[in-house]
Scaffold this active site. Structure first.
Site, PDB file in Angstrom:
ATOM      1  N   THR B 158      51.324  30.831 -12.768  1.00  0.00           N
ATOM      2  CA  THR B 158      50.637  30.930 -11.466  1.00  0.00           C
ATOM      3  C   THR B 158      50.775  29.578 -10.745  1.00  0.00           C
ATOM      4  OG1 THR B 158      48.496  30.433 -12.492  1.00  0.00           O
ATOM      5  CG2 THR B 158      49.044  32.754 -12.179  1.00  0.00           C
ATOM      6  N   LYS B 184      51.017  29.682 -20.281  1.00  0.00           N
ATOM      7  CA  LYS B 184      50.802  29.361 -18.877  1.00  0.00           C
ATOM      8  C   LYS B 184      49.372  28.887 -18.723  1.00  0.00           C
ATOM      9  CE  LYS B 184      48.933  31.164 -15.916  1.00  0.00           C
ATOM     10  NZ  LYS B 184      47.536  31.212 -15.284  1.00  0.00           N
ATOM     11  N   THR B 195      42.031  30.559 -25.360  1.00  0.00           N
ATOM     12  CA  THR B 195      42.972  29.725 -24.617  1.00  0.00           C
ATOM     13  C   THR B 195      43.288  30.399 -23.299  1.00  0.00           C
ATOM     14  OG1 THR B 195      45.230  30.493 -24.873  1.00  0.00           O
ATOM     15  CG2 THR B 195      44.164  29.801 -26.845  1.00  0.00           C
ATOM     16  N   ASN B 403      42.896  23.666  -5.199  1.00  0.00           N
ATOM     17  CA  ASN B 403      41.788  24.569  -5.466  1.00  0.00           C
ATOM     18  C   ASN B 403      40.898  24.831  -4.266  1.00  0.00           C
ATOM     19  OD1 ASN B 403      41.891  25.528  -8.261  1.00  0.00           O
ATOM     20  ND2 ASN B 403      42.173  23.342  -8.618  1.00  0.00           N
ATOM     21  N   THR B 408      42.892  31.906  -0.312  1.00  0.00           N
ATOM     22  CA  THR B 408      43.203  32.253   1.076  1.00  0.00           C
ATOM     23  C   THR B 408      44.551  31.685   1.507  1.00  0.00           C
ATOM     24  OG1 THR B 408      41.788  30.379   1.583  1.00  0.00           O
ATOM     25  CG2 THR B 408      40.875  32.550   1.875  1.00  0.00           C
TER      26      THR B 408
END
Lengths: 408, 408
Positions: B158, B184, B195, B403, B408
């Protein structure tokens, strides 16, 4: 909601107290960095301290003095710019010397007890050759006036951007009693059964044990519900001084007068908690998190603090992003046993999450709530009837900037 | 220290495993976001999951499947871009449909068990009309090659900036056994007995209970010692698949072979933990905190994690500021009973704090240590003989930027 006090409203002063400040040149240039409170006589004192194992020298010394004095204290001396923490035996000697020097200034015999607080960089020694004369200067210029109090509130600051203070006037047995408090702190704030630096002056008459119970009660509902970065400092201290100059006496917290005073003191400290959160390092917003319908106050508090400590919630609110998923995630990380299907999450009045699923909402309304300086979040757990509130601020690039370059 | 694997070294592949990916268009454009692992047969599976109460639908479903299958699993499907968390009953149905669809693809009868993982935004439903065909596409293009594995490692990302993978080849009963793993995760990372997303493939033969014990052992010493922002996600899952294709069997973790495998698996996951920390959101540095001379492993771990979770330590290291006072403060906040006078703090080889006092040190040398990508901190508690290590990254403006604008 008004977060900071209106400068146009006169500050009511508790009788008999005076405040003094001086520039000792400890770390900051061109400002006062040493301050004293003189309650005018030997006063009742209560205090809560940091739970950090590496507590600073002034915390260790003030604990000893409070115990030795049986809660009767002649004055308090505070410096900013140096925490006198992790400074070994010499740090303890320096803290004792500060307290004793104030005692000598305030009582001709010098045989009295004073408390001492420090705030600033850890691991640096105090320049005592500057600090001791500054204590004399601060005592000499002390005043019972509002400007004197405001100068005190300003001299104790470090990375804070402004003075933080609050008050309440109440009537006890027909006599007016004033509670006036100020605090400093904007980073390293996560009080565990303690607080940043806070000073409460009241002209009520309180026995030491009652004072300690009252202060603990109010701190638990205010400064202990506050987080900026989940880091408890080595120097956190809040001191209550009660000199009895109003002539109104409160013997017992369980009496009607005691309850009245407890609520007033709690309100004053909650008002300070909101100011402290709003002035968190780099903050642009005050976030108030209310958790309701919990099985107990403790569980409500635990959930509220879990949200308040989430960097991801704090950055999302900074970015004006109604990312309620992070709030839900923080609730789920609280360690409190929950039924996810009963949980409701609100941003302002806007319902975002219910019955385990997102509720479609108007992003425009959410953006409006998030654009305000005061952002309220409400969580209903659906498990009971207890509530708690926590205060924090958003997490911004400025926080990183301030803390990446604090010492050097 | 090399943190990420050298791309010039060939990746050893565990026999019989294939990896496939496809672009389902869930959230990201122009990239694969759906991935499958096919162990080539029904394989032993073990898993650890998030402890978050609001665990996501795929976590609930995978837990059920792992239990119903008694640890025998035909494959794993993963998507990025959508966490399928806080999505109610429909989310559970969607997660089950994903697992079943993979089962249909891999076994003609469809009567088999597959696991499912999701990662991405919370509270958004999966576009199942895109996801189900993508499973077919990923199965169709699966390959036993290193590029196939790397494509898998890439498809699950991501906000990560790069693939994270590690391996180890060992010899069990004269036969080569390969452990190959990828993971990831770069934000919302604070694994509590769980995790981020991690996938371990090995061609050893393991009974399900042994596999579970081995995975738990290794995760506790690696991924559970990792924090980016102290927020446990709703979706954390690490899965170990053992297909037995090497012909080498390990029955018991307490055997010599079992111990050998346990150490190798731990090394692989520790290597991943370091990569995950270094790739933390906005990070510029990997910070490794080793706490020694503790009474127990648990206490050493607790102190190490308290330092690793301190925003103030992380911002100071970002700012290349040898502000050891914040490290000492974090040690004091760990909740572990300590004797401050016995504690020693080192940055690299540089002693900063000892016997309750700062040690004069060369700021130039400190700056040099802090200018590296890998910053080691060592704390000796002087209380016993146990050690633990934790990994984290620095906290930067970039973390806030990422963050503040994730959803959005």
């Amino acid at each position: 909601m008004r977060i900071f006090p209106d400068p146009n409203i006169a500050i009511p002063l508790p009788k008999g107290f005076s405040w003094g400040t001086a520039a000792a040149g400890i770390r900051y240039k061109n400002r006062d960095d040493l301050a004293v409170i003189d309650p005018g006589c030997e006063a009742t004192a209560a205090a809560v301290f940091t739970q950090n194992t590496f507590c600073a020298a002034p915390v260790r010394v003030s604990r000893e003095i409070l115990s030795a004095s049986k809660g009767r204290i002649r004055g308090v001396v505070v410096n900013s710019g140096c925490a006198n923490a992790a400074t070994g035996e010499q740090g303890l000697r320096d803290a004792r010397a500060m307290a004793e020097e104030l005692g000598k200034c305030l009582a001709p015999s010098g045989k009295t007890h004073c408390l001492v607080c420090s705030t600033g960089t850890i691991g640096v020694r105090l320049p005592m050759e500057k600090v001791l004369p500054a204590i004399h200067a601060a005592v000499a210029n002390r005043s019972e006036s509002a400007p004197g109090f405001l100068a005190f509130a300003r001299a104790i600051l470090t990375t804070d951007t402004r003075e933080k203070y609050a008050w309440k006037v109440l009537t006890i047995a027909g006599k007016p009693v004033t509670i006036l408090a100020c605090a400093k702190g904007s980073g390293m704030i996560y009080p565990r059964m303690a607080t940043l630096l806070g000073f409460v002056a009241t002209d009520a008459e309180l026995p030491p044990e009652t004072a300690q119970t009252l202060l603990r009660y109010a701190v638990n509902r205010s400064l202990n519900c506050l987080t900026v970065d989940a880091d408890t400092s080595t120097n956190d201290t809040t001191i209550l001084l009660a000199n009895g100059a109003s002539g109104a006496s409160i013997q017992d917290i369980d009496s009607a007068d005691g309850q009245c005073f407890a609520e007033a003191l709690t309100e004053v400290l909650q008002c300070l908690a909101r100011q402290l959160a709003r002035d968190g390092e780099g903050a642009t917003k005050l976030i108030e998190i209310t958790v309701r319908e919990a099985r107990s106050y403790e569980e409500a508090h635990q959930v509220a603090m879990s949200i308040a400590n989430s960097n991801l919630v704090k950055t999302a609110i900074y970015g004006r992003d109604a990312n309620w998923g992070r709030i839900v995630c923080a609730i789920g990380n609280s360690g409190v046993s929950l039924e996810p299907e009963r949980v409701r999450v609100r941003l302002g009045d806007l319902l975002l999450f219910e019955k385990g699923e997102p509720v479609p909402f108007d992003e425009g309304v959410a953006l409006q709530v998030l654009s305000e300086e005061f952002v309220p979040i409400t969580v209903d757990l659906g498990l009971g009837e207890n509530s708690a509130t926590a205060w924090t601020c958003d997490l911004t690039e400025k926080y990183v900037e301030i803390n990446g370059a604090y010492r050097t």
